[in-house]
Design a protein around this motif. Sequence first.
Motif: not given
Length: 83
Positions: A1-18
Amino acid sequence: MKERILTNWTFTRVLYLIIGSAIIIQSIMSQQWFGVAFGGYFASMGLFAFGCAAGNCFGGSCEVEPKNKSNIQDVQFEEVKTK
């Protein structure tokens, strides 16, 4: 789970989080509690990389291969008349 949270960040993921975080904050300020759950869903998609935030909703990565259509047979129908 930690690896999934910390890796493969894309613009889309950041946008969804924001956007999810903004919906949560705005909903709390307006005391619209359904909005907190709605924003939580989008924020969790960005944080944990599932759904469209992981890139699975576009680009054909979710396409299912069509089954072989060679086993389709011609069907003959018979007319039934009623009295």
